[in-house]
Enzyme design. Sequence first.
Site, mmCIF file in Angstrom:
data_model
loop_
_atom_site.group_PDB
_atom_site.id
_atom_site.type_symbol
_atom_site.label_atom_id
_atom_site.label_comp_id
_atom_site.label_asym_id
_atom_site.label_seq_id
_atom_site.Cartn_x
_atom_site.Cartn_y
_atom_site.Cartn_z
ATOM 1 N N SER A 271 0.824 -1.216 0.000
ATOM 2 C CA SER A 271 0.000 0.000 0.000
ATOM 3 C C SER A 271 0.858 1.267 0.000
ATOM 4 O O SER A 271 0.352 2.355 -0.224
ATOM 5 C CB SER A 271 -0.920 0.005 1.221
ATOM 6 O OG SER A 271 -0.159 -0.146 2.391
ATOM 7 N N CYS B 83 3.601 -11.388 12.427
ATOM 8 C CA CYS B 83 4.585 -10.822 13.364
ATOM 9 C C CYS B 83 3.886 -10.264 14.602
ATOM 10 O O CYS B 83 4.458 -9.445 15.311
ATOM 11 C CB CYS B 83 5.458 -9.782 12.679
ATOM 12 S SG CYS B 83 4.551 -8.388 12.033
HETATM 13 N N1 SAH Z 1 7.948 -8.317 3.430
HETATM 14 C C1 SAH Z 1 8.614 -7.095 3.751
HETATM 15 C C2 SAH Z 1 8.163 -6.487 5.037
HETATM 16 C C3 SAH Z 1 6.689 -6.203 5.110
HETATM 17 S S1 SAH Z 1 6.273 -4.991 6.276
HETATM 18 C C4 SAH Z 1 10.123 -7.316 3.735
HETATM 19 O O1 SAH Z 1 10.563 -8.448 3.570
HETATM 20 O O2 SAH Z 1 10.861 -6.346 3.900
HETATM 21 C C5 SAH Z 1 4.587 -4.780 5.991
HETATM 22 C C6 SAH Z 1 4.264 -3.988 4.740
HETATM 23 O O3 SAH Z 1 2.854 -4.048 4.564
HETATM 24 C C7 SAH Z 1 4.590 -2.502 4.785
HETATM 25 O O4 SAH Z 1 5.426 -2.190 3.695
HETATM 26 C C8 SAH Z 1 3.241 -1.782 4.656
HETATM 27 O O5 SAH Z 1 3.317 -0.633 3.806
HETATM 28 C C9 SAH Z 1 2.413 -2.829 4.008
HETATM 29 N N2 SAH Z 1 0.964 -2.792 4.256
HETATM 30 C C10 SAH Z 1 0.322 -2.603 5.416
HETATM 31 N N3 SAH Z 1 -1.010 -2.776 5.274
HETATM 32 C C11 SAH Z 1 -1.216 -3.064 3.964
HETATM 33 C C12 SAH Z 1 -2.369 -3.385 3.193
HETATM 34 N N4 SAH Z 1 -3.571 -3.439 3.751
HETATM 35 N N5 SAH Z 1 -2.213 -3.646 1.887
HETATM 36 C C13 SAH Z 1 -0.979 -3.599 1.321
HETATM 37 N N6 SAH Z 1 0.158 -3.343 2.004
HETATM 38 C C14 SAH Z 1 0.032 -3.080 3.307
#
Ligand code: SAH
Length: 413
Positions: free
Chosen positions: A262, A357
């Site tokens: 997002s 997490c």
């Molecule tokens: N997989 C990543 C870490 C994910 S952190 C890595 O390996 O580095 C979680 C991510 O989810 C964030 O980037 C945040 O922007 C995104 N996020 C949070 N809620 C969301 C949603 N409803 N839809 C899409 N992305 C989302």
Amino acid sequence: MSKANISRASGQPVEAVILKAGRDKPVRQRHPWIFSGAIQRLPATRANGEIVPIYSADGEWLAQGYLNRASQIQVRVLSWEPQPIDDAFWRQRLQNAIAGRQALATSEQTNAYRLINGESDYLPGLVVDRYSDYLVMQVGALGMEVRKVALAQQLLALTGCRGVVERSDLALRRQEGLAEATGLLVGGAPTGAVPIRECGFVYHVDLLTGQKSGFYTDQRENRRRVARYCAGQRVLNAFSYTGAFAIHALAAGATHVTNLDSSMEALTAGEANLCANGFDPDGNAQANVASIAGDVFTILRDWRAEQIEPFDLIILDPPKFAHSRGQVERALRGYKDINLLALQLLRPGGILATFSCSGLVSADLFQKVLFGAAVDAGRNVQILEWLHQGSDHPVAITFPEGEYLKGLLCRVL
Ligand code: SAH
């Protein structure tokens, strides 16, 4: 203990924390948190943030820790020995934590990792991540807040790093009665994003504005494990952040990866990371990677309705859904929802790597959620691997709350 410090009525020290009768077992078993409900009496004159001795109801010295009347956790235990808490004490604790990361520190492949993991490194309320020559500190307890500059200076001396940046976010600190704190603590600030190495790949991490402390080092080992299943596969990397799973997948031979998040900033940083590692994020016909900005829940639902071509492998790495006990029910519905959608978007024989997490959602409970999603999807799901946070995020055996990241790597029939 001098006589002056003993209250005549009870025979107990006045300037100490006295536990209620029968509430001393967790402290004896070296759990570091003492909640208000276990406390009979707090010291009258000691300031919040000071280190105070902790006694059982019958006057036995148990431990020492820092006091915060404003927190639910009124005392965080620092030591179960009656030792002086001086510079040498702190240096020893910091050195112990640093020594625990020696294998990572000496690897040519990786220079970003968690250096200090709070309670599980016997430094309650202190989290420090190393990103190449910079340290990022998160301070989550008043007892650490009042010592943070001195500790940052000690850390610079011990690591030879250039600067310590603070990223203490509000949610963590509100419960301690502390305001948000962000900025340079000691040394020099990085000019722009800091290039780091993880498993031989390069990433640019914005220490002052990135999420968490800039990069999710807790997934290092899991990225490698998921990559082993990616050769020749079309991959969906949902909640991609800056695309670290995508880079591992492409390097392992994935034919196409879709990053979905997002946050436009995260996706833009992700595209820069792809370029830095020799992949083409341009969206032309030959490109084998796409970035989509949007809500995972909505987009997966739309794709299901449109009956798009199923993926071979889906990674679901959402942010923490449950920040408090009151949010657990809703979090479980969220996990069930995205996992059900992912199962419906996988080809028979496809792979799902799904994570949570939320520390408040146990590995057992998370597995039950996936069970529910599998039953509802009418798909057979085989667990191939149980995944956890990396070894630089250790869990003290006396502090099970330190375990938060869990994942299931599954084959979906
Ligand atoms: N997989 C990543 C870490 C994910 S952190 C890595 O390996 O580095 C979680 C991510 O989810 C964030 O980037 C945040 O922007 C995104 N996020 C949070 N809620 C969301 C949603 N409803 N839809 C899409 N992305 C989302």
